[in-house]
Design an enzyme around this catalytic site. Structure first.
Site, mmCIF file in Angstrom:
data_model
loop_
_atom_site.group_PDB
_atom_site.id
_atom_site.type_symbol
_atom_site.label_atom_id
_atom_site.label_comp_id
_atom_site.label_asym_id
_atom_site.label_seq_id
_atom_site.Cartn_x
_atom_site.Cartn_y
_atom_site.Cartn_z
ATOM 1 N N GLY A 1 0.805 -1.229 0.000
ATOM 2 C CA GLY A 1 0.000 0.000 0.000
ATOM 3 C C GLY A 1 0.829 1.266 0.000
ATOM 4 O O GLY A 1 1.582 1.526 -0.937
ATOM 5 N N ASP B 1 -1.413 -13.881 -1.842
ATOM 6 C CA ASP B 1 -1.147 -12.452 -2.073
ATOM 7 C C ASP B 1 0.220 -12.072 -1.485
ATOM 8 O O ASP B 1 1.006 -11.368 -2.125
ATOM 9 C CB ASP B 1 -2.275 -11.620 -1.436
ATOM 10 C CG ASP B 1 -2.047 -10.128 -1.554
ATOM 11 O OD1 ASP B 1 -2.390 -9.555 -2.600
ATOM 12 O OD2 ASP B 1 -1.510 -9.538 -0.594
ATOM 13 N N LYS C 1 3.583 -10.694 -3.551
ATOM 14 C CA LYS C 1 4.322 -9.474 -3.185
ATOM 15 C C LYS C 1 5.785 -9.815 -2.871
ATOM 16 O O LYS C 1 6.693 -9.069 -3.238
ATOM 17 C CB LYS C 1 3.656 -8.802 -1.990
ATOM 18 C CG LYS C 1 2.296 -8.188 -2.336
ATOM 19 C CD LYS C 1 1.542 -7.839 -1.076
ATOM 20 C CE LYS C 1 0.238 -7.135 -1.382
ATOM 21 N NZ LYS C 1 -0.690 -7.123 -0.237
HETATM 22 N N1 HSE Z 1 -5.617 -7.596 -0.297
HETATM 23 C C1 HSE Z 1 -4.400 -6.879 -0.132
HETATM 24 C C2 HSE Z 1 -4.042 -6.830 1.324
HETATM 25 C C3 HSE Z 1 -4.539 -5.482 -0.662
HETATM 26 O O1 HSE Z 1 -4.925 -7.073 2.160
HETATM 27 O O2 HSE Z 1 -2.888 -6.561 1.651
HETATM 28 C C4 HSE Z 1 -3.262 -4.703 -0.612
HETATM 29 O O3 HSE Z 1 -2.316 -5.217 -1.501
#
Ligand code: HSE
Ligand code: NAP
Length: 324
Positions: free
Chosen positions: A131, A198, A202
């Protein structure tokens, strides 16, 4: 004053945030950077959905209306890999700069970076990891004089929010996930968050930046789906907490990547990272540890990272964001 026209793909949590943030920051951006940013078309899936603060004349359900019409830069915020990948390839092929928050796509299609370089355009991706934290910039530029030993952190806001709610409010996992979804933190399919996918996506992006020429020799991915309140209580008894930790570590022959729930002592800098915040500890051989922490998900924090990339590209004060 240079006018810059942006084509926006997607107007959900992050896209809507970008429109709102741009309208608040537009005058400052004009004064500070000498560019007048304007969104000229917005792609959505459902053209009938009411959208607060969005000029309905800009909305279209045809991607070509956005990408093929004259614009300086395309911002991709629809998510997923199939359509998003096709739209970004088309935009790059037409010579448009691109900014994206799409880690799923970048983790699986790193060739987009060389494609951008080939077409002489920039691909901004700060918002794809953590973010609002400028972790991409720090890894790209801040450690040029040092060798990175490891990157370790909390890189998924949803899981951290869920673990915080379980720990502090005694919620069970499904209810905590529902709350994270309602706040716009979760992926379209929250199983990507909860299962650690996720975070793993990253981590792959971060590892490419931290260890550009090293192969991944070991990859382990686990999520928080099996974490129960009893485990959180047991950790508390030992003055510890449970966090979903992603780590890329230099090992003989390459880099070891792991994502999984870990019991960490309260004294660990990542133990105090709560709610949807993220935290990343970068360890350099000469520089020691650097900690970055802040909002890792959500509409406005992510929009701020997207807008920073847009400004960096169009105002020409950001180094090439693409990595090989
Ligand atoms: N779904 C992701 C999270 C959104 O909760 O980190 C941010 O990349
Ligand atoms: P979202 O709320 O689901 O919004 C997606 C938007 O894209 C919606 O406006 C949707 O249209 C549109 N869309 C989806 N598929 C489409 C298609 N095939 N054609 C046309 N329009 C399409 O998603 P989000 O949370 O904003 O996330 C967007 C991206 O940012 C994802 O890559 C995500 O991983 C990333 N990201 C999200 C966050 C976060 O906190 N949410 C943080 C960092 C990065 P409708 O509105 O008509 O449905």
């Amino acid at each position: 004053m240079r006018r810059v026209s942006i084509g926006l793909l997607g107007c959900g949590t992050v896209g809507q945030g970008l429109v709102e943030l741009l309208s608040c920051e537009q005058a400052r951006i004009r004064n500070q950077f000498g560019v007048d940013l304007g969104i000229h078309r917005i792609l959505v899936r459902d053209g009938e959905k009411p959208r607060r603060g969005i000029d309905s004349r800009l909305v279209t359900t045809s991607a070509m209306d956005v990408i093929d019409s004259p614009c300086d830069l395309v911002v991709e915020l629809i998510g997923g890999t199939h359509s998003a990948g096709a739209f970004i390839r088309r935009a790059i092929g037409l010579g448009r700069h691109v900014v994206t928050a799409n880690k799923a796509l970048l983790a699986s299609a790193p060739e987009l970076f060389s494609m951008a370089t080939l077409h002489g355009v920039r691909l901004g991706f700060e918002a794809s990891v953590c973010g609002a934290l400028p972790v991409v910039r720090v890894l790209q530029h801040g450690f040029a004089g040092d060798s990175i030993e490891s990157v370790r952190g909390i890189v998924n806001g949803t899981c951290n929010y869920v673990l915080t709610r379980m720990e502090e409010d005694g919620l069970e996992l499904p209810e905590a996930v529902r709350q994270a979804q309602a706040r716009g933190f979760a992926e379209a399919d929250p199983a990507f968050d909860i299962g650690g996918v996720d975070s793993a996506q990253k981590l792959r992006i971060l590892a490419r930046l931290a260890f550009p020429n090293l192969p991944a020799v070991k990859v382990e991915t686990d999520g928080i789906g099996a974490v129960r309140a009893a485990a959180i209580d047991a950790a508390r008894e030992r003055d510890s907490v449970i966090r979903l930790i992603a780590e890329a570590r230099r090992v003989p022959g390459g880099v070891a990547l792991s994502v999984g729930p870990r019991v960490i002592a309260r004294g660990d800098p990542l133990a105090s990272v709560r709610e949807e915040n993220n935290g990343v500890v970068i360890r350099g051989r000469a520089s020691g540890e650097l900690l970055l922490t802040g909002k890792g998900a959500g509409s406005m924090p992510t929009a701020a990272a997207v807008l920073a990339d847009v400004i960096g590209i169009v105002a020409g004060n950001m180094d090439q964001a693409a990595v090989a």
